[in-house]
Design an enzyme around this catalytic site. Structure first.
Site, PDB file in Angstrom:
ATOM      1  N   HIS A 108       9.218  -3.628   2.105  1.00 10.24           N
ATOM      2  CA  HIS A 108       9.492  -4.020   3.492  1.00 10.24           C
ATOM      3  C   HIS A 108      10.491  -5.182   3.572  1.00 10.24           C
ATOM      4  O   HIS A 108      11.215  -5.322   4.554  1.00 10.24           O
ATOM      5  CB  HIS A 108       8.201  -4.483   4.192  1.00 10.24           C
ATOM      6  N   ASP A 151       5.160   5.307   1.341  1.00 11.06           N
ATOM      7  CA  ASP A 151       4.857   3.874   1.449  1.00 11.06           C
ATOM      8  C   ASP A 151       3.745   3.738   2.487  1.00 11.06           C
ATOM      9  O   ASP A 151       3.411   4.700   3.187  1.00 11.06           O
ATOM     10  CB  ASP A 151       6.107   3.092   1.891  1.00 11.06           C
ATOM     11  N   SER A 152       3.214   2.534   2.599  1.00  7.44           N
ATOM     12  CA  SER A 152       2.230   2.271   3.655  1.00  7.44           C
ATOM     13  C   SER A 152       2.867   2.369   5.037  1.00  7.44           C
ATOM     14  O   SER A 152       2.186   2.615   6.025  1.00  7.44           O
ATOM     15  CB  SER A 152       1.673   0.858   3.491  1.00  7.44           C
ATOM     16  N   CYS A 156       6.648   1.770  -2.791  1.00  8.54           N
ATOM     17  CA  CYS A 156       5.724   0.711  -2.388  1.00  8.54           C
ATOM     18  C   CYS A 156       5.334  -0.057  -3.643  1.00  8.54           C
ATOM     19  O   CYS A 156       4.793   0.546  -4.593  1.00  8.54           O
ATOM     20  CB  CYS A 156       4.494   1.359  -1.755  1.00  8.54           C
ATOM     21  N   ASN A 157       5.628  -1.348  -3.681  1.00  6.43           N
ATOM     22  CA  ASN A 157       5.260  -2.150  -4.854  1.00  6.43           C
ATOM     23  C   ASN A 157       3.758  -2.225  -5.017  1.00  6.43           C
ATOM     24  O   ASN A 157       3.231  -2.204  -6.141  1.00  6.43           O
ATOM     25  CB  ASN A 157       5.824  -3.564  -4.725  1.00  6.43           C
ATOM     26  N   GLU A 202       6.827  -4.265  10.755  1.00 10.42           N
ATOM     27  CA  GLU A 202       6.364  -3.043  11.435  1.00 10.42           C
ATOM     28  C   GLU A 202       6.472  -3.190  12.951  1.00 10.42           C
ATOM     29  O   GLU A 202       6.683  -2.206  13.657  1.00 10.42           O
ATOM     30  CB  GLU A 202       4.924  -2.721  11.040  1.00 10.42           C
ATOM     31  N   CYS A 226       8.421  -6.460  -2.362  1.00 16.12           N
ATOM     32  CA  CYS A 226       7.760  -5.549  -1.419  1.00 16.12           C
ATOM     33  C   CYS A 226       8.883  -4.802  -0.719  1.00 16.12           C
ATOM     34  O   CYS A 226       9.879  -5.432  -0.310  1.00 16.12           O
ATOM     35  CB  CYS A 226       6.934  -6.347  -0.410  1.00 16.12           C
TER      36      CYS A 226
END
Ligand code: DGL
Length: 270
Positions: free
Chosen positions: A188, A12-13, A75-76, A154, A186
């Site tokens: 997250h 993922d990012s 990760c979408n 984050e 998402c």
């Protein structure tokens, strides 16, 4: 060592992919999980598709170089921009990716109005168009891009007044339009599920695709004979980041994620 004993690679990012890792660990506790968070390039949410394909390829190569037997694109945004392309580029690698949970949302809504929360790239992407066209049926699907939420998560800021105010801004129009089912599009966003539920009210259902993606990852491994033998002992978790390992370790404990080794990754060097 047979391929079955190799790790499942997940990327993922940033920390969002850990909401998928959690489900993988729950469902496949014997598997080793190697999770790569591309913090050096986080957030992905507003990047063009060509750049997301290049970043996704670098993440995939890094995981394959470390023996990953399967890649879960947790990760979408990257799934929307790069999943079809990754499957062509790395033709022998089994990939599993994220698809916003529009199908179960359309089946479960009572008001007939579904809201999708996602990054701007996912909201604009062809994948969401396809999913809506294919699965929405008679439901009205409202799309809400949520810039800024990934950065809050984050930073570990889940319950701060500014995060709650941002959530209010994104949720109010959907709720005012009658949405009773919200798709967390998402990876997250499940970290903010309690805050979203609190604003939306208990009558609103939240849908996260992570459990279904974990089941799909298990099915794909089973079909290919790649599951780690049961009885091999509990799997190990490794968290890698292209960013700051100390910040990642802090986030893992703050978000109560399963413990694991934290390492630094350089996806630009081979
Ligand atoms: N967690 C990601 C997703 O599912 C990426 C978010 C971002 O980096 O903007 O879309």
């Amino acid at each position: 060592m047979t391929l079955g004993s190799h790790p499942i690679g997940i990327f993922d990012s940033g920390i969002g992919g850990a909401t998928v890792l959690r489900q993988l660990q729950r469902l496949l506790p014997y598997e080793d999980l190697l999770f790569l968070a591309d913090h050096a390039n986080c957030p992905y949410g507003a990047r063009p598709a060509a750049e997301l394909r290049a970043l996704s390829a670098a993440n995939t190569r890094w995981l394959l170089d470390r023996g990953a037997k399967q890649i879960v694109v947790a990760c979408n945004t990257a799934s929307a921009a790069a999943l079809h392309w990754l499957r062509r580029e790395f033709a022998h690698v089994p990939f599993v990716g994220m698809v916003p949970a529009v199908k179960p949302a359309a089946a479960q809504t009572r008001s007939g109005v579904v809201g999708v929360l996602a990054t701007p790239t996912t909201i604009r992407g062809a994948l969401l168009d396809e999913v809506v066209l294919r699965w929405a049926g008679g439901a009205q699907v409202l799309r809400q891009g949520c810039p800024g939420l990934v950065e809050r998560i984050e930073a570990g800021e889940l319950n701060t007044p500014s995060t709650l105010a941002l959530l209010e801004t994104y949720l109010r129009p959907l709720l005012a339009a009658g949405a009773d089912t919200l798709v967390l599009g998402c990876t997250h966003y499940p970290f903010l599920a309690p805050q979203i539920q609190q604003i939306a009210g208990s009558h609103v259902r939240l849908l996260d695709a992570a459990p279904a993606v974990a089941r799909q990852a298990g099915r794909v491994l089973a079909e290919r004979g790649l599951l780690r033998p049961v009885g091999a002992g509990a799997g190990a978790i490794t968290y890698a980041t292209t960013g700051d390992t100390t910040a990642l370790a802090g986030l893992i404990s703050r978000l109560a994620l399963p413990p694991g080794l934290v390492v630094r990754a350089d996806t630009t060097a081979r």
